[in-house]
Design a protein around this motif. Structure first.
Motif, PDB file in Angstrom:
ATOM      1  N   ILE A  95      35.728   2.421   3.009  1.00 11.12           N
ATOM      2  CA  ILE A  95      35.289   1.201   3.688  1.00 11.12           C
ATOM      3  C   ILE A  95      33.808   1.322   4.003  1.00 11.12           C
ATOM      4  N   CYS A  96      33.028   0.341   3.528  1.00  5.96           N
ATOM      5  CA  CYS A  96      31.585   0.335   3.801  1.00  5.96           C
ATOM      6  C   CYS A  96      31.365  -0.041   5.264  1.00  5.96           C
ATOM      7  N   THR A  97      30.605   0.782   5.965  1.00  5.79           N
ATOM      8  CA  THR A  97      30.354   0.554   7.390  1.00  5.79           C
ATOM      9  C   THR A  97      29.325  -0.539   7.626  1.00  5.79           C
ATOM     10  N   THR A  98      28.641  -0.965   6.574  1.00  4.25           N
ATOM     11  CA  THR A  98      27.645  -2.022   6.708  1.00  4.25           C
ATOM     12  C   THR A  98      28.215  -3.389   6.378  1.00  4.25           C
ATOM     13  N   CYS A  99      28.841  -3.520   5.210  1.00  6.60           N
ATOM     14  CA  CYS A  99      29.306  -4.843   4.766  1.00  6.60           C
ATOM     15  C   CYS A  99      30.819  -5.019   4.829  1.00  6.60           C
ATOM     16  N   GLU A 121      57.620  17.019  11.078  1.00 10.96           N
ATOM     17  CA  GLU A 121      58.137  15.859  10.358  1.00 10.96           C
ATOM     18  C   GLU A 121      57.107  14.739  10.451  1.00 10.96           C
ATOM     19  N   ILE A 122      56.525  14.367   9.323  1.00  4.55           N
ATOM     20  CA  ILE A 122      55.491  13.334   9.279  1.00  4.55           C
ATOM     21  C   ILE A 122      56.162  11.987   9.040  1.00  4.55           C
ATOM     22  N   ASP A 123      55.918  11.041   9.938  1.00  8.65           N
ATOM     23  CA  ASP A 123      56.512   9.709   9.805  1.00  8.65           C
ATOM     24  C   ASP A 123      55.665   8.783   8.936  1.00  8.65           C
ATOM     25  N   SER A 124      54.371   8.863   9.073  1.00  9.47           N
ATOM     26  CA  SER A 124      53.480   8.032   8.269  1.00  9.47           C
ATOM     27  C   SER A 124      52.081   8.619   8.336  1.00  9.47           C
ATOM     28  N   HIS A 125      51.204   8.039   7.546  1.00  5.16           N
ATOM     29  CA  HIS A 125      49.811   8.473   7.582  1.00  5.16           C
ATOM     30  C   HIS A 125      48.904   7.353   7.110  1.00  5.16           C
ATOM     31  N   ARG A 126      47.628   7.486   7.454  1.00  4.30           N
ATOM     32  CA  ARG A 126      46.598   6.562   7.010  1.00  4.30           C
ATOM     33  C   ARG A 126      45.356   7.397   6.768  1.00  4.30           C
ATOM     34  N   PHE A 127      44.732   7.165   5.654  1.00  2.00           N
ATOM     35  CA  PHE A 127      43.539   7.928   5.297  1.00  2.00           C
ATOM     36  C   PHE A 127      42.469   6.954   4.842  1.00  2.00           C
ATOM     37  N   GLU A 128      41.340   6.928   5.554  1.00  2.00           N
ATOM     38  CA  GLU A 128      40.234   6.041   5.214  1.00  2.00           C
ATOM     39  C   GLU A 128      38.938   6.841   5.236  1.00  2.00           C
ATOM     40  N   ILE A 129      38.072   6.516   4.304  1.00  4.17           N
ATOM     41  CA  ILE A 129      36.751   7.128   4.257  1.00  4.17           C
ATOM     42  C   ILE A 129      35.740   6.035   4.563  1.00  4.17           C
ATOM     43  N   PHE A 130      34.821   6.314   5.472  1.00  3.97           N
ATOM     44  CA  PHE A 130      33.807   5.349   5.875  1.00  3.97           C
ATOM     45  C   PHE A 130      32.444   5.816   5.401  1.00  3.97           C
ATOM     46  N   GLY A 131      31.622   4.896   4.980  1.00  8.70           N
ATOM     47  CA  GLY A 131      30.266   5.195   4.541  1.00  8.70           C
ATOM     48  C   GLY A 131      29.590   3.932   4.077  1.00  8.70           C
ATOM     49  N   LYS A 132      28.537   4.078   3.290  1.00 10.99           N
ATOM     50  CA  LYS A 132      27.812   2.929   2.757  1.00 10.99           C
ATOM     51  C   LYS A 132      28.114   2.787   1.272  1.00 10.99           C
ATOM     52  N   CYS A 133      28.435   1.557   0.845  1.00  4.62           N
ATOM     53  CA  CYS A 133      28.705   1.301  -0.571  1.00  4.62           C
ATOM     54  C   CYS A 133      27.387   1.400  -1.357  1.00  4.62           C
ATOM     55  N   GLU A 134      27.505   1.334  -2.686  1.00  5.40           N
ATOM     56  CA  GLU A 134      26.331   1.455  -3.553  1.00  5.40           C
ATOM     57  C   GLU A 134      25.272   0.399  -3.193  1.00  5.40           C
ATOM     58  N   LYS A 135      25.728  -0.826  -2.992  1.00  5.38           N
ATOM     59  CA  LYS A 135      24.816  -1.937  -2.705  1.00  5.38           C
ATOM     60  C   LYS A 135      24.068  -1.726  -1.369  1.00  5.38           C
ATOM     61  N   CYS A 136      24.821  -1.362  -0.344  1.00  7.29           N
ATOM     62  CA  CYS A 136      24.213  -1.177   0.991  1.00  7.29           C
ATOM     63  C   CYS A 136      23.352   0.082   1.056  1.00  7.29           C
ATOM     64  N   SER A 137      23.739   1.135   0.345  1.00  4.33           N
ATOM     65  CA  SER A 137      22.935   2.360   0.397  1.00  4.33           C
ATOM     66  C   SER A 137      21.606   2.170  -0.323  1.00  4.33           C
ATOM     67  N   LYS A 138      21.548   1.262  -1.286  1.00  2.37           N
ATOM     68  CA  LYS A 138      20.280   0.962  -1.970  1.00  2.37           C
ATOM     69  C   LYS A 138      19.341   0.152  -1.091  1.00  2.37           C
ATOM     70  N   LYS A 139      19.891  -0.592  -0.127  1.00  4.65           N
ATOM     71  CA  LYS A 139      19.095  -1.416   0.766  1.00  4.65           C
ATOM     72  C   LYS A 139      18.422  -0.609   1.870  1.00  4.65           C
ATOM     73  N   ARG A 140      18.885   0.609   2.093  1.00  7.28           N
ATOM     74  CA  ARG A 140      18.366   1.442   3.187  1.00  7.28           C
ATOM     75  C   ARG A 140      16.890   1.730   3.002  1.00  7.28           C
ATOM     76  N   PRO A 141      16.124   1.636   4.074  1.00  4.18           N
ATOM     77  CA  PRO A 141      14.706   2.007   3.974  1.00  4.18           C
ATOM     78  C   PRO A 141      14.567   3.492   3.695  1.00  4.18           C
ATOM     79  N   LYS A 142      13.605   3.822   2.893  1.00  4.57           N
ATOM     80  CA  LYS A 142      13.430   5.230   2.506  1.00  4.57           C
ATOM     81  C   LYS A 142      12.472   5.953   3.394  1.00  4.57           C
TER      82      LYS A 142
END
Length: 142
Positions: A95-99, A121-142
């Motif tokens: 999941i992109c944290t920007t858009c 005994e595991i009943d359920s789970h959820r696994f999500e990775i957060f960061g910036k997608c390709e589009k948003c990471s290119k917009k970042r000031p250098k």
């Protein structure tokens, strides 16, 4: 049948009334196709419904979550919502944290964790990775 039409059908099957507000909330998620916080939904609805309250929006969002129409996650202490994933099979999301854009992750890390949790005994789970997608990471000031 569109996602919005399916969602409205699900509402009706479960005893909820059709309202223009509900349809517009669902249309926002269909058009945006990403995770959105309730405040963004509120801003988008204010044009058509100037007196709509956060309570009305949250009540409807959680109704949709309870009916498996919307998914929810949390990012930086804020609840985010999106249409339930139509992807077949077990998977997780980036999941992109920007858009709010999401990408499917086909691999599941549960085998590793199950080895670490012998006797549990595991009943359920959820696994999500957060960061910036390709589009948003290119917009970042250098």
């Amino acid at each position: 049948m569109t996602a919005v039409e399916k969602a409205i059908e699900t509402l009706k099957k479960n005893g909820y009334k059709y309202t223009d507000k509900r349809e517009q909330i669902l249309s926002i998620f269909a058009n945006e196709n990403r995770y959105l916080p309730a405040k963004d939904v509120h801003v988008l609805l204010k044009e058509s419904y100037p007196t709509i309250s956060y309570d009305t929006i949250y009540r409807n969002l959680y109704t949709f979550v309870g009916l498996d129409v919307l998914e929810e996650t949390e990012l930086n202490g804020e609840k985010m919502f999106r249409f339930g994933c139509m992807h077949e099979g077990h998977h997780h999301h980036f999941i992109c944290t920007t858009c709010g854009m999401t990408k499917n992750i086909e691999m599941c890390p549960m085998n590793f964790f199950e080895e670490q949790l012998t006797g549990c005994e595991i009943d359920s789970h959820r696994f999500e990775i957060f960061g910036k997608c390709e589009k948003c990471s290119k917009k970042r000031p250098k």
